[in-house]
Design a protein around this motif. Structure first.
Motif, PDB file in Angstrom:
ATOM      1  N   THR A  29       0.827  -1.198   0.000  1.00  0.00           N
ATOM      2  CA  THR A  29       0.000   0.000   0.000  1.00  0.00           C
ATOM      3  C   THR A  29       0.862   1.249   0.000  1.00  0.00           C
ATOM      4  O   THR A  29       2.022   1.214   0.420  1.00  0.00           O
ATOM      5  CB  THR A  29      -0.979   0.008   1.195  1.00  0.00           C
ATOM      6  OG1 THR A  29      -1.928   1.057   1.003  1.00  0.00           O
ATOM      7  CG2 THR A  29      -0.255   0.176   2.522  1.00  0.00           C
ATOM      8  N   PRO A  45      -4.819   2.568  -2.216  1.00  0.00           N
ATOM      9  CA  PRO A  45      -5.236   1.196  -2.477  1.00  0.00           C
ATOM     10  C   PRO A  45      -4.406   0.222  -1.650  1.00  0.00           C
ATOM     11  O   PRO A  45      -3.249   0.493  -1.330  1.00  0.00           O
ATOM     12  CB  PRO A  45      -4.937   1.020  -3.968  1.00  0.00           C
ATOM     13  CG  PRO A  45      -3.761   1.917  -4.202  1.00  0.00           C
ATOM     14  CD  PRO A  45      -3.913   3.068  -3.241  1.00  0.00           C
ATOM     15  N   LEU A  47      -3.133  -3.568  -2.200  1.00  0.00           N
ATOM     16  CA  LEU A  47      -3.045  -4.586  -3.244  1.00  0.00           C
ATOM     17  C   LEU A  47      -2.535  -5.900  -2.683  1.00  0.00           C
ATOM     18  O   LEU A  47      -1.637  -5.911  -1.850  1.00  0.00           O
ATOM     19  CB  LEU A  47      -2.079  -4.136  -4.335  1.00  0.00           C
ATOM     20  CG  LEU A  47      -2.524  -2.924  -5.113  1.00  0.00           C
ATOM     21  CD1 LEU A  47      -1.431  -1.887  -5.095  1.00  0.00           C
ATOM     22  CD2 LEU A  47      -2.827  -3.347  -6.522  1.00  0.00           C
ATOM     23  N   ASP A  48      -3.082  -6.987  -3.199  1.00  0.00           N
ATOM     24  CA  ASP A  48      -2.576  -8.314  -2.876  1.00  0.00           C
ATOM     25  C   ASP A  48      -1.471  -8.652  -3.871  1.00  0.00           C
ATOM     26  O   ASP A  48      -1.677  -8.553  -5.085  1.00  0.00           O
ATOM     27  CB  ASP A  48      -3.699  -9.347  -2.955  1.00  0.00           C
ATOM     28  CG  ASP A  48      -3.185 -10.764  -2.768  1.00  0.00           C
ATOM     29  OD1 ASP A  48      -2.373 -10.979  -1.842  1.00  0.00           O
ATOM     30  OD2 ASP A  48      -3.561 -11.637  -3.560  1.00  0.00           O
ATOM     31  N   HIS A  49      -0.310  -9.048  -3.366  1.00  0.00           N
ATOM     32  CA  HIS A  49       0.834  -9.342  -4.240  1.00  0.00           C
ATOM     33  C   HIS A  49       0.543 -10.504  -5.190  1.00  0.00           C
ATOM     34  O   HIS A  49       0.883 -10.453  -6.361  1.00  0.00           O
ATOM     35  CB  HIS A  49       2.079  -9.655  -3.405  1.00  0.00           C
ATOM     36  CG  HIS A  49       3.269  -9.996  -4.239  1.00  0.00           C
ATOM     37  ND1 HIS A  49       4.055  -9.020  -4.811  1.00  0.00           N
ATOM     38  CD2 HIS A  49       3.785 -11.179  -4.629  1.00  0.00           C
ATOM     39  CE1 HIS A  49       5.009  -9.598  -5.514  1.00  0.00           C
ATOM     40  NE2 HIS A  49       4.873 -10.909  -5.416  1.00  0.00           N
ATOM     41  N   ARG A  52      -2.766  -9.571  -7.516  1.00  0.00           N
ATOM     42  CA  ARG A  52      -2.670  -8.226  -8.095  1.00  0.00           C
ATOM     43  C   ARG A  52      -3.996  -7.469  -8.011  1.00  0.00           C
ATOM     44  O   ARG A  52      -4.232  -6.533  -8.763  1.00  0.00           O
ATOM     45  CB  ARG A  52      -2.190  -8.253  -9.547  1.00  0.00           C
ATOM     46  CG  ARG A  52      -0.901  -9.008  -9.796  1.00  0.00           C
ATOM     47  CD  ARG A  52       0.269  -8.257  -9.198  1.00  0.00           C
ATOM     48  NE  ARG A  52       1.532  -8.675  -9.766  1.00  0.00           N
ATOM     49  CZ  ARG A  52       2.444  -9.380  -9.113  1.00  0.00           C
ATOM     50  NH1 ARG A  52       2.223  -9.753  -7.888  1.00  0.00           N
ATOM     51  NH2 ARG A  52       3.574  -9.698  -9.692  1.00  0.00           N
ATOM     52  N   MET A  53      -4.866  -7.880  -7.108  1.00  0.00           N
ATOM     53  CA  MET A  53      -6.161  -7.232  -6.934  1.00  0.00           C
ATOM     54  C   MET A  53      -6.075  -6.109  -5.909  1.00  0.00           C
ATOM     55  O   MET A  53      -5.359  -6.227  -4.915  1.00  0.00           O
ATOM     56  CB  MET A  53      -7.206  -8.231  -6.417  1.00  0.00           C
ATOM     57  CG  MET A  53      -7.612  -9.262  -7.400  1.00  0.00           C
ATOM     58  SD  MET A  53      -8.681 -10.578  -6.703  1.00  0.00           S
ATOM     59  CE  MET A  53      -9.740  -9.714  -5.586  1.00  0.00           C
ATOM     60  N   VAL A  54      -6.819  -5.030  -6.145  1.00  0.00           N
ATOM     61  CA  VAL A  54      -7.014  -4.009  -5.119  1.00  0.00           C
ATOM     62  C   VAL A  54      -8.100  -4.567  -4.206  1.00  0.00           C
ATOM     63  O   VAL A  54      -9.242  -4.734  -4.625  1.00  0.00           O
ATOM     64  CB  VAL A  54      -7.448  -2.658  -5.722  1.00  0.00           C
ATOM     65  CG1 VAL A  54      -7.789  -1.666  -4.625  1.00  0.00           C
ATOM     66  CG2 VAL A  54      -6.363  -2.108  -6.633  1.00  0.00           C
ATOM     67  N   TYR A  57      -9.505   0.083  -0.344  1.00  0.00           N
ATOM     68  CA  TYR A  57      -9.037   1.407  -0.750  1.00  0.00           C
ATOM     69  C   TYR A  57      -9.750   2.468   0.066  1.00  0.00           C
ATOM     70  O   TYR A  57     -10.778   2.211   0.693  1.00  0.00           O
ATOM     71  CB  TYR A  57      -9.276   1.658  -2.242  1.00  0.00           C
ATOM     72  CG  TYR A  57     -10.738   1.846  -2.557  1.00  0.00           C
ATOM     73  CD1 TYR A  57     -11.292   3.120  -2.588  1.00  0.00           C
ATOM     74  CD2 TYR A  57     -11.572   0.762  -2.786  1.00  0.00           C
ATOM     75  CE1 TYR A  57     -12.647   3.302  -2.838  1.00  0.00           C
ATOM     76  CE2 TYR A  57     -12.921   0.933  -3.040  1.00  0.00           C
ATOM     77  CZ  TYR A  57     -13.448   2.202  -3.058  1.00  0.00           C
ATOM     78  OH  TYR A  57     -14.786   2.373  -3.298  1.00  0.00           O
ATOM     79  N   PRO A 128       3.851  -4.282  -7.085  1.00  0.00           N
ATOM     80  CA  PRO A 128       2.554  -4.018  -7.727  1.00  0.00           C
ATOM     81  C   PRO A 128       2.052  -2.616  -7.412  1.00  0.00           C
ATOM     82  O   PRO A 128       1.450  -1.963  -8.244  1.00  0.00           O
ATOM     83  CB  PRO A 128       1.640  -5.084  -7.119  1.00  0.00           C
ATOM     84  CG  PRO A 128       2.558  -6.179  -6.714  1.00  0.00           C
ATOM     85  CD  PRO A 128       3.832  -5.518  -6.322  1.00  0.00           C
ATOM     86  N   GLN A 129       2.335  -2.133  -6.193  1.00  0.00           N
ATOM     87  CA  GLN A 129       1.919  -0.794  -5.809  1.00  0.00           C
ATOM     88  C   GLN A 129       2.590   0.262  -6.683  1.00  0.00           C
ATOM     89  O   GLN A 129       1.948   1.198  -7.135  1.00  0.00           O
ATOM     90  CB  GLN A 129       2.268  -0.551  -4.336  1.00  0.00           C
ATOM     91  CG  GLN A 129       1.788   0.786  -3.809  1.00  0.00           C
ATOM     92  CD  GLN A 129       0.297   0.871  -3.776  1.00  0.00           C
ATOM     93  OE1 GLN A 129      -0.377  -0.114  -3.561  1.00  0.00           O
ATOM     94  NE2 GLN A 129      -0.238   2.051  -3.995  1.00  0.00           N
ATOM     95  N   LEU A 132       0.982   0.257 -10.114  1.00  0.00           N
ATOM     96  CA  LEU A 132      -0.315   0.926 -10.095  1.00  0.00           C
ATOM     97  C   LEU A 132      -0.123   2.436 -10.032  1.00  0.00           C
ATOM     98  O   LEU A 132      -0.792   3.184 -10.735  1.00  0.00           O
ATOM     99  CB  LEU A 132      -1.160   0.453  -8.910  1.00  0.00           C
ATOM    100  CG  LEU A 132      -2.511   1.152  -8.743  1.00  0.00           C
ATOM    101  CD1 LEU A 132      -3.420   0.857  -9.935  1.00  0.00           C
ATOM    102  CD2 LEU A 132      -3.177   0.713  -7.457  1.00  0.00           C
TER     103      LEU A 132
END
Length: 144
Positions: A29, A45, A47-49, A52-54, A57, A128-129, A132
């Motif tokens: 995050t 947000p 995010l799950d590593h 890759r889903m948010v 938030y 991933p953060q 994004l």
């Protein structure tokens, strides 16, 4: 009673160097400022590593701990619906004031979650953060 202190280690990097985490085991995050003609807001947000889903938030006019905790509550509720148990994740973030606060650290540690702190480019690759954040800064984003 002593106030909880943030874990200064990059625990997420250690786990990621050993193996690929399970879903909802490593979360990332960070606050991202979104600017348009009408002003600016802060988007946080979680995010799950793995997927890759948010998964949670929050949006606010300031990057404060209240906003961070609101995003965490949404993420925690989502994980609970998916796994039917409280999250036992590593939540990785930078050294921003909201994430170093006793309220953030105490709340996450009290729910069985561990915090992990990194520096800019600490892992040598984009999280991933960060991906994004790049996408948000180079695209028009509409929040309804």
């Amino acid at each position: 009673m002593r106030k909880p202190k943030p874990e200064r280690a990059n625990l997420a990097f250690g786990l990621l160097s050993e193996r690929e985490p399970a879903a909802f085991e490593v979360l990332t995050t960070d606050f991202t400022q979104l600017v348009d003609g009408g002003g600016k807001v802060w988007f946080l947000p979680i995010l799950d590593h793995r997927t890759r889903m948010v998964i949670g938030y929050a949006i606010s006019f300031s990057p404060d701990v209240r906003t961070a905790l609101q995003a965490w509550e949404r993420a925690k509720a989502f994980i609970l619906t998916q796994k039917r148990e409280r999250p036992k994740a590593i939540v990785h973030h930078d050294q921003g004031g909201a994430f170093l606060s006793h309220a953030w650290v105490g709340h996450l540690h009290g729910s069985g979650t561990t915090t992990s702190i990194g520096c800019i480019q600490a892992c040598g690759h984009k999280t991933p953060q960060e991906m994004l954040k790049e996408a948000l800064s180079t695209s028009k984003v509409y929040i309804t």
